[in-house]
Design a protein around this motif. Structure first.
Motif, PDB file in Angstrom:
ATOM      1  N   LEU A  23       0.850  -1.189   0.000  1.00  0.00           N
ATOM      2  CA  LEU A  23       0.000   0.000   0.000  1.00  0.00           C
ATOM      3  C   LEU A  23       0.885   1.237   0.000  1.00  0.00           C
ATOM      4  O   LEU A  23       2.004   1.212   0.476  1.00  0.00           O
ATOM      5  N   GLY A  24       0.369   2.333  -0.503  1.00  0.00           N
ATOM      6  CA  GLY A  24       1.127   3.584  -0.532  1.00  0.00           C
ATOM      7  C   GLY A  24       2.155   3.627  -1.642  1.00  0.00           C
ATOM      8  O   GLY A  24       3.186   4.283  -1.516  1.00  0.00           O
ATOM      9  N   LEU A  25       1.878   2.937  -2.744  1.00  0.00           N
ATOM     10  CA  LEU A  25       2.841   2.884  -3.841  1.00  0.00           C
ATOM     11  C   LEU A  25       2.992   4.219  -4.566  1.00  0.00           C
ATOM     12  O   LEU A  25       4.068   4.542  -5.061  1.00  0.00           O
ATOM     13  N   CYS A  26       1.921   4.995  -4.633  1.00  0.00           N
ATOM     14  CA  CYS A  26       1.971   6.261  -5.379  1.00  0.00           C
ATOM     15  C   CYS A  26       3.049   7.196  -4.830  1.00  0.00           C
ATOM     16  O   CYS A  26       3.940   7.617  -5.579  1.00  0.00           O
ATOM     17  N   PRO A  27       3.045   7.547  -3.524  1.00  0.00           N
ATOM     18  CA  PRO A  27       4.136   8.394  -3.035  1.00  0.00           C
ATOM     19  C   PRO A  27       5.485   7.701  -3.079  1.00  0.00           C
ATOM     20  O   PRO A  27       6.519   8.339  -3.285  1.00  0.00           O
ATOM     21  N   ALA A  28       5.496   6.374  -2.907  1.00  0.00           N
ATOM     22  CA  ALA A  28       6.767   5.645  -2.923  1.00  0.00           C
ATOM     23  C   ALA A  28       7.446   5.747  -4.281  1.00  0.00           C
ATOM     24  O   ALA A  28       8.663   5.813  -4.371  1.00  0.00           O
ATOM     25  N   LEU A  29       6.667   5.764  -5.332  1.00  0.00           N
ATOM     26  CA  LEU A  29       7.227   5.839  -6.677  1.00  0.00           C
ATOM     27  C   LEU A  29       7.471   7.280  -7.115  1.00  0.00           C
ATOM     28  O   LEU A  29       8.395   7.557  -7.862  1.00  0.00           O
ATOM     29  N   ALA A  30       6.656   8.201  -6.635  1.00  0.00           N
ATOM     30  CA  ALA A  30       6.696   9.564  -7.162  1.00  0.00           C
ATOM     31  C   ALA A  30       7.658  10.500  -6.436  1.00  0.00           C
ATOM     32  O   ALA A  30       8.327  11.307  -7.077  1.00  0.00           O
ATOM     33  N   VAL A  31       7.736  10.418  -5.119  1.00  0.00           N
ATOM     34  CA  VAL A  31       8.497  11.447  -4.396  1.00  0.00           C
ATOM     35  C   VAL A  31       9.831  10.979  -3.831  1.00  0.00           C
ATOM     36  O   VAL A  31      10.560  11.767  -3.252  1.00  0.00           O
ATOM     37  N   THR A  32      10.164   9.718  -3.992  1.00  0.00           N
ATOM     38  CA  THR A  32      11.370   9.202  -3.336  1.00  0.00           C
ATOM     39  C   THR A  32      12.638   9.358  -4.168  1.00  0.00           C
ATOM     40  O   THR A  32      13.499   8.493  -4.150  1.00  0.00           O
ATOM     41  N   THR A  33      12.773  10.466  -4.865  1.00  0.00           N
ATOM     42  CA  THR A  33      14.012  10.698  -5.610  1.00  0.00           C
ATOM     43  C   THR A  33      15.157  11.060  -4.677  1.00  0.00           C
ATOM     44  O   THR A  33      16.326  10.937  -5.039  1.00  0.00           O
ATOM     45  N   THR A  34      14.822  11.503  -3.450  1.00  0.00           N
ATOM     46  CA  THR A  34      15.847  11.801  -2.446  1.00  0.00           C
ATOM     47  C   THR A  34      15.434  11.231  -1.097  1.00  0.00           C
ATOM     48  O   THR A  34      14.248  10.987  -0.849  1.00  0.00           O
ATOM     49  N   MET A  35      16.416  11.059  -0.247  1.00  0.00           N
ATOM     50  CA  MET A  35      16.165  10.581   1.103  1.00  0.00           C
ATOM     51  C   MET A  35      15.287  11.576   1.871  1.00  0.00           C
ATOM     52  O   MET A  35      14.377  11.185   2.600  1.00  0.00           O
ATOM     53  N   GLU A  36      15.555  12.862   1.687  1.00  0.00           N
ATOM     54  CA  GLU A  36      14.797  13.898   2.390  1.00  0.00           C
ATOM     55  C   GLU A  36      13.313  13.843   2.030  1.00  0.00           C
ATOM     56  O   GLU A  36      12.453  13.969   2.900  1.00  0.00           O
ATOM     57  N   ASN A  37      13.019  13.650   0.766  1.00  0.00           N
ATOM     58  CA  ASN A  37      11.620  13.530   0.345  1.00  0.00           C
ATOM     59  C   ASN A  37      10.946  12.323   0.984  1.00  0.00           C
ATOM     60  O   ASN A  37       9.791  12.389   1.388  1.00  0.00           O
ATOM     61  N   GLY A  38      11.677  11.206   1.049  1.00  0.00           N
ATOM     62  CA  GLY A  38      11.127  10.005   1.670  1.00  0.00           C
ATOM     63  C   GLY A  38      10.803  10.215   3.131  1.00  0.00           C
ATOM     64  O   GLY A  38       9.725   9.857   3.605  1.00  0.00           O
ATOM     65  N   VAL A  39      11.738  10.831   3.860  1.00  0.00           N
ATOM     66  CA  VAL A  39      11.517  11.099   5.284  1.00  0.00           C
ATOM     67  C   VAL A  39      10.346  12.068   5.466  1.00  0.00           C
ATOM     68  O   VAL A  39       9.452  11.849   6.289  1.00  0.00           O
ATOM     69  N   GLY A  40      10.338  13.139   4.668  1.00  0.00           N
ATOM     70  CA  GLY A  40       9.276  14.146   4.784  1.00  0.00           C
ATOM     71  C   GLY A  40       7.904  13.579   4.507  1.00  0.00           C
ATOM     72  O   GLY A  40       6.949  13.809   5.265  1.00  0.00           O
ATOM     73  N   MET A  41       7.779  12.820   3.433  1.00  0.00           N
ATOM     74  CA  MET A  41       6.489  12.225   3.078  1.00  0.00           C
ATOM     75  C   MET A  41       6.050  11.214   4.126  1.00  0.00           C
ATOM     76  O   MET A  41       4.877  11.157   4.500  1.00  0.00           O
ATOM     77  N   GLY A  42       7.002  10.421   4.598  1.00  0.00           N
ATOM     78  CA  GLY A  42       6.681   9.419   5.617  1.00  0.00           C
ATOM     79  C   GLY A  42       6.213  10.034   6.915  1.00  0.00           C
ATOM     80  O   GLY A  42       5.232   9.591   7.505  1.00  0.00           O
ATOM     81  N   LEU A  43       6.887  11.089   7.365  1.00  0.00           N
ATOM     82  CA  LEU A  43       6.492  11.745   8.617  1.00  0.00           C
ATOM     83  C   LEU A  43       5.148  12.449   8.490  1.00  0.00           C
ATOM     84  O   LEU A  43       4.343  12.448   9.432  1.00  0.00           O
TER      85      LEU A  43
END
Length: 200
Positions: A23-43
């Motif tokens: 689940l949550g594939l859309c943000p996982a594929l779209a915004v995870t070009t950087t570590m910072e984006n991954g942390v920000g979206m996850g939080l």
């Protein structure tokens, strides 16, 4: 107490949203070009998940069954607006980087799914523990995907080192959409392999 620990820890491995529940594939594929984006979206998703789980659980006996999904969306949307306002006020560059994906948390399957499958059937403390565990599991997964794509695709790890780490990056395609699918697929396979080895 053991129940709360179990509800919290299941989201960190057994039911990690991105790799186990897929689940949550859309943000996982779209915004995870950087570590910072991954942390920000996850939080951001974690905050919404904890708050919406807690409130929906507290109101579960008041919300009529016929309109429960609509009520869940209203509750989730209220917390998403809070996240969006806070991110624009205090983390503007991250907010710009994540763009439309912060408002799209409203329709994130993880959040709506946890409201329907867990919060409406369990108490507030258990729902908060479930939300925290699922949110942290999602954050860790997005961070790992973002870190790999940034490190191998761009040769940087800006959130940690702030500069270039690798001199040569033959995997530049990982910064593109196909690279997101490949990274996610390899990590999903690794998680399934680790899970099957652990059961032996």
């Amino acid at each position: 107490m053991t129940t709360l620990v179990r509800e919290f820890t299941k989201g960190l491995w057994d039911e990690i949203p991105l790799f186990r529940l897929v689940l949550g594939l859309c943000p996982a594929l779209a915004v995870t070009t950087t570590m910072e984006n991954g942390v920000g979206m996850g939080l951001a998703a974690t905050f919404v998940l904890i708050c919406s789980n807690g409130l929906i659980s507290a109101l579960r006996n008041i919300i009529p069954d016929e309109v429960r999904v609509a009520c869940y969306i209203v509750v989730i949307a209220a917390f998403v607006v809070c996240v969006e306002m806070i991110s624009k006020a205090y983390f503007f560059s991250l907010s710009e980087s994540l763009g439309l994906f912060i408002p799209l948390i409203v329709v994130n399957c993880i959040i709506l799914g946890r409201a329907e499958a867990f919060a409406r059937k369990n108490g507030v403390l258990a729902s908060l523990a479930d939300g925290l565990g699922m949110g942290l599991g999602f954050t860790i997964a997005l961070t790992v995907v973002g870190s790999l794509r940034e490190l191998l695709g761009a040769g940087t790890l800006g959130m940690v080192f702030g500069e270039r780490v690798l001199l040569s990056t033959p995997f530049g395609f990982l910064q593109q959409a196909p690279g997101a699918f490949l990274t996610l697929g390899l990590l999903l396979g690794a998680m399934n392999l680790a899970g099957s080895l652990g059961r032996r």
